[in-house]
Design an enzyme around this catalytic site. Sequence first.
Site, short mmCIF file in Angstrom:
data_model
loop_
_atom_site.label_atom_id
_atom_site.label_comp_id
_atom_site.label_asym_id
_atom_site.label_seq_id
_atom_site.Cartn_x
_atom_site.Cartn_y
_atom_site.Cartn_z
N SER A 1 0.87 -1.19 0.00
CA SER A 1 0.00 0.00 0.00
C SER A 1 0.90 1.23 0.00
O SER A 1 2.10 1.12 0.31
CB SER A 1 -0.89 0.00 1.24
OG SER A 1 -0.08 0.19 2.41
N HIS B 1 -12.41 -3.92 3.74
CA HIS B 1 -11.09 -4.16 4.34
C HIS B 1 -11.22 -4.29 5.86
O HIS B 1 -12.10 -3.68 6.46
CB HIS B 1 -10.15 -2.97 4.05
CG HIS B 1 -9.76 -2.86 2.60
ND1 HIS B 1 -9.93 -1.73 1.87
CD2 HIS B 1 -9.19 -3.76 1.78
CE1 HIS B 1 -9.47 -1.93 0.63
NE2 HIS B 1 -9.02 -3.16 0.55
N THR C 1 -5.06 -7.78 6.72
CA THR C 1 -5.31 -7.72 8.17
C THR C 1 -5.09 -9.06 8.87
O THR C 1 -4.58 -9.10 9.99
CB THR C 1 -6.76 -7.23 8.42
OG1 THR C 1 -6.95 -6.02 7.68
CG2 THR C 1 -7.02 -6.97 9.88
N ASN D 1 -7.03 -10.67 -2.04
CA ASN D 1 -6.10 -9.87 -1.23
C ASN D 1 -6.30 -10.12 0.26
O ASN D 1 -7.43 -10.04 0.76
CB ASN D 1 -6.34 -8.38 -1.47
CG ASN D 1 -6.00 -7.94 -2.87
OD1 ASN D 1 -5.67 -8.77 -3.73
ND2 ASN D 1 -6.06 -6.65 -3.11
N ASP E 1 -0.71 -1.60 -4.17
CA ASP E 1 -2.10 -1.84 -3.77
C ASP E 1 -2.82 -0.49 -3.62
O ASP E 1 -2.32 0.41 -2.94
CB ASP E 1 -2.06 -2.60 -2.43
CG ASP E 1 -3.41 -3.11 -1.98
OD1 ASP E 1 -4.28 -3.33 -2.84
OD2 ASP E 1 -3.59 -3.28 -0.75
N HIS E 2 -3.98 -0.35 -4.22
CA HIS E 2 -4.78 0.89 -4.13
C HIS E 2 -3.96 2.14 -4.43
O HIS E 2 -3.95 3.10 -3.64
CB HIS E 2 -5.43 1.04 -2.76
CG HIS E 2 -6.49 0.03 -2.53
ND1 HIS E 2 -7.73 0.08 -3.13
CD2 HIS E 2 -6.49 -1.10 -1.79
CE1 HIS E 2 -8.45 -0.96 -2.75
NE2 HIS E 2 -7.72 -1.71 -1.95
N ASP F 1 -6.35 2.72 -8.35
CA ASP F 1 -7.68 2.75 -7.75
C ASP F 1 -8.35 4.09 -8.07
O ASP F 1 -8.17 5.07 -7.36
CB ASP F 1 -7.58 2.54 -6.24
CG ASP F 1 -8.95 2.56 -5.57
OD1 ASP F 1 -9.96 2.83 -6.25
OD2 ASP F 1 -9.01 2.33 -4.34
N GLY G 1 -9.91 -9.89 1.88
CA GLY G 1 -9.95 -11.35 2.08
C GLY G 1 -10.03 -11.79 3.54
O GLY G 1 -10.47 -12.90 3.83
#
Length: 287
Positions: free
Chosen positions: A49, A177, A232, A229, A84-85, A105, A209
């Site tokens: 990220s 998320h 966490t 993805n 990511d994003h 994104d 995910g």
Amino acid sequence: MLVSAKEMLNKAKAGKYAVGQFNINNLEWTKAILQTAQELNSPVILGVSEGAGKYMCGYTTIVGMVNGMINELGITVPVALHLDHGSYEHAKKCIEAGFSSVMFDGSHYAIEENIEKTKELVAICEEKGLSIEAEVGSIGGEEDGVVGAGEVADPKECKMIADLGVTMLAAGIGNIHGKYPENWAGLSFDTLDAIQQLTGDMPLVLHGGTGIPAEMIKKAISLGVSKINVNTECQLAFAAATRKYVEAGKDLQGKGFDPRKLLADGTQAIKDTVKEKMELFGSVNKA
Ligand code: 13P
């Protein structure tokens, strides 16, 4: 050597399994994920990220670390290093720095602007042989300051973005998320089905995910999800194992304060989580 995610995802879509994207935060995280992928002979995508990129001292540091590990650990399974994003600017920075894949994104823009910016980045990625993920319908919850309302994507908009030549498409289907709330309505399989009908062979991406029940994961894969993805869940596993180590007073015994010992149980917990996910996603022995 890092590879684009294109081939591994097209193979996953055709073979009805999914490749995991596991987000990295530091050296231990990266090593744990790469070693597990190699042990299980699974392709893997390392997600970064923008916040984690900043934390790890920038994209060039990460490219150096990941390439170094691939060499030193003798990793031979396909590995993609993926933003990511990403914002438009950060996608460009990652392409410069040597990432093999980026996500743009643009889900918070109006669809016209999302299309315009995605198109420009597709052209750059195509020229350099990189894979690119686009997003329609924002993913709910918060990740590193990126907050989404948890929209359900419009399948027609998905088709418009898929037709721009992206490698993979993330579509909001009620996923979020972080941890799912008690009253979560679950994934919208009708939406996923409609998206897959319109986008055909396009590998679809399921974000958030963490905490999605195994049965829903399997159903999502059967409806065209080829990349899942996870972030966490590895963080929770790492934190719980580290807490246990400290609460048992192990850091106070002998050289238990040595970071190589202090972080060992947490690192093993990441490996266990990644293994469990790769088995569930069906990517074991698909390298
Ligand atoms: P989780 O943190 O919910 O696993 O989501 C990860 C993700 O979607 C990264 O983009």
